[in-house]
Design a protein around this motif. Structure first.
Motif, PDB file in Angstrom:
ATOM      1  N   THR A 105       0.840  -1.213   0.000  1.00  0.00           N
ATOM      2  CA  THR A 105       0.000   0.000   0.000  1.00  0.00           C
ATOM      3  C   THR A 105       0.867   1.253   0.000  1.00  0.00           C
ATOM      4  N   ALA A 106       1.937   1.247   0.783  1.00  0.00           N
ATOM      5  CA  ALA A 106       2.829   2.415   0.825  1.00  0.00           C
ATOM      6  C   ALA A 106       3.430   2.668  -0.562  1.00  0.00           C
ATOM      7  N   ALA A 107       3.818   1.595  -1.246  1.00  0.00           N
ATOM      8  CA  ALA A 107       4.414   1.747  -2.585  1.00  0.00           C
ATOM      9  C   ALA A 107       3.368   2.215  -3.591  1.00  0.00           C
ATOM     10  N   GLN A 108       2.134   1.770  -3.407  1.00  0.00           N
ATOM     11  CA  GLN A 108       1.049   2.217  -4.303  1.00  0.00           C
ATOM     12  C   GLN A 108       0.873   3.735  -4.158  1.00  0.00           C
ATOM     13  N   ARG A 109       0.978   4.227  -2.919  1.00  0.00           N
ATOM     14  CA  ARG A 109       0.884   5.684  -2.692  1.00  0.00           C
ATOM     15  C   ARG A 109       2.095   6.394  -3.286  1.00  0.00           C
ATOM     16  N   ASP A 110       3.285   5.818  -3.118  1.00  0.00           N
ATOM     17  CA  ASP A 110       4.509   6.430  -3.676  1.00  0.00           C
ATOM     18  C   ASP A 110       4.383   6.626  -5.185  1.00  0.00           C
ATOM     19  N   LEU A 111       3.922   5.575  -5.858  1.00  0.00           N
ATOM     20  CA  LEU A 111       3.778   5.654  -7.324  1.00  0.00           C
ATOM     21  C   LEU A 111       2.717   6.680  -7.688  1.00  0.00           C
ATOM     22  N   ALA A 112       1.617   6.671  -6.947  1.00  0.00           N
ATOM     23  CA  ALA A 112       0.541   7.635  -7.223  1.00  0.00           C
ATOM     24  C   ALA A 112       1.061   9.058  -7.054  1.00  0.00           C
TER      25      ALA A 112
END
Ligand code: F0G
Length: 464
Positions: free
Chosen positions: A344-351
């Motif tokens: 989830t943290a990486a999904q936010r980073d990419l977003a």
């Protein structure tokens, strides 16, 4: 590369079964078969996995055009059932690159394919083969994306499609796609691996043509991801990437990339030293490939219980492991498991870089972060992370990971009060910029000024 398992070596011998320089080889016993004379997914003799082989392998200068079919010199056909697919962006992500701490980081966003995932690359070839062998019903088991792609490409090819999904474990966007494209959707009270067991049974009984990644022709389409990465990364960075990090479920993509690199080496297009390290990432709750890499095993042991928020890779029995494990090892790569929280943290980073992906895709970035933290990946490396599916595939996961919408009154002044009270520094700076247009002639300032003036104008008019 260290020496590969002998049965994955590409030889110069063209067997008599070859049709126009194309044939199938069993990676376990080496038996060869004609490519399209009969429907087969595994070896007639030993049930081993099959691989498509070619008499001639192209170098980069033989490719022309765009998308998957740019690479037709490396594929069994000139053209396929196309929407069209491939030619996806290789994004620069400078903040993430800095934050992760590698020399160069690019994100290959496969979510930009026609149905929103890399599966389209496999289907454009797979459905073309289905036409060649003369079938009219196509089937797959799926965690969602394969079913969406099969439904769309089957519809395009005018064929009936049947998809088996694990009930309650497929993201909303994917079911919506399969449904609208006209697939018959069967929800099985079981997990993905059990769905695949059933589809294999149906295929063995001749009831449907199987288009899971067990079908060697699908992987031919998917290997074009590797060809695109090599070409675009080289054009952007002047060299090939040291490492490719990708999410792993059934390990089809890992197998396809390894085949891409073996073929490029065999063709003399790259040297063995230029092959990127294949690095697989799984969710902690579904990590049989990571277990096999850690234990040095030749195959995976099936996990009967699997769970992760990244439902696309909620898989306990990666059928392509015999092709993918040697690929990870021979290229000097590794495999790592990440938690749902890290995903989830990486999904936010990419977003935060404008790149919207579904949870499974973000596993690649989460894995890179972890390997970098643990010192497995060096700061001097150039890395490509593969993001396999679009954010809108799983709108529920995106909404959970993102900001909550705020209810506000139907009134501009009240909304201004709320955004001024809150953390909205953007609005304040927009209005500050409005008074400074003359001394800040940059484009953002002009836009901000324009917005501010429009706001003042509306405010004055409303007071009249
Ligand atoms: N990422 C996404 C978004 C996927 O949908 C999948 C697989 C993977 C990664 C893993 O790829 O299986 O080649 O290792 N999805 C399949 C499906 C299983 O049914 O859509 P793999």
């Amino acid at each position: 590369m260290v020496p590969t398992m002998a049965d994955l070596e590409l030889t110069d011998d063209v067997p008599p079964e070859a049709d126009d320089g194309v044939w199938l080889t069993c990676i376990e016993c080496g038996e060869t078969f004609a490519p399209f004379d009969a429907i087969r997914y595994t070896c007639d003799d030993c049930d081993g996995l099959l691989e498509v082989r070619y008499a001639d392998l192209p170098t980069f200068d033989e490719f022309e055009g765009r998308g998957v079919w740019r690479y037709n010199a490396a594929l069994p056909f000139e053209e396929g059932v196309t929407l069209p697919e491939g030619d996806t962006p290789l994004h620069r992500v400078p903040r993430l690159e800095d934050d992760v701490g590698v020399d160069a980081l690019r994100v290959k966003h496969e979510g930009m394919n026609p149905t929103g995932s890399f599966k389209d690359r496999g289907m454009t070839v797979g459905v073309r083969v289905a036409q060649e062998v003369g079938v009219d019903r196509l089937a797959c088991a799926s965690t969602g994306n394969t079913s969406a792609a099969l439904a769309a490409y089957g519809a395009r090819g005018g064929m009936e499609t049947l998809v088996l999904l694990p009930a309650g474990k497929v993201a909303a966007g994917k079911i919506a796609q399969a449904s609208l494209h006209g697939a018959r959707i069967l929800e099985v009270d079981g997990n993905f691996d059990q769905c695949l067991d059933i589809v294999q049974d149906l295929a063995a009984r001749g009831e449907a043509y199987l288009l899971n990644s067990l079908n060697p022709f699908r992987l031919e389409g998917q290997k074009t991801i590797g060809l695109e990465i090599m070409e675009s990364f080289h054009a952007d960075h002047g060299e090939y990437p040291d490492r490719i990090v990708l999410p792993v479920g059934n390990a089809g993509n890992t197998a396809a990339l390894y085949k891409c690199f073996r073929e490029l080496v065999k063709a003399g297009a790259i040297t063995e030293d230029q092959v990127p390290k294949l690095t697989g990432v799984q969710a902690e709750g579904a990590a049989p490939m990571v277990e096999a890499i850690e234990e040095g095993a030749e195959d995976t042991t099936r996990w009967d219980e699997v769970e992760t928020r990244a439902t696309a890779i909620r898989i306990g029995n990666p059928v392509n492991a015999p092709k993918a494990l040697p690929g990870i090892r021979a290229t000097g790569g590794t495999a790592v498991a990440v938690s749902d929280k890290e995903i989830t943290a990486a999904q936010r980073d990419l977003a935060g870089e404008g790149v919207g992906v579904e949870p499974a895709s973000a596993a690649s970035v989460a894995g890179l972060r972890k390997l970098r933290r643990e010192g497995e990946v060096d700061g001097s490396e150039s890395v490509v992370c593969l993001t396999t599916g679009h954010l809108l595939k799983d709108p529920d996961a995106a909404a959970e990971a993102g900001a909550e919408p705020e209810p506000v009154p139907n009134d501009t002044d009240a909304i201004l009060d709320i955004i001024d009270d809150g953390s909205s520094s953007v609005g304040k700076s927009v209005r500050r910029q409005a008074g400074k247009v003359a001394d800040s002639p940059s484009l953002p300032a002009l836009v901000a000024g324009g917005l501010g003036l429009a706001y003042l104008y509306r405010k004055l008019r409303s007071k009249r």
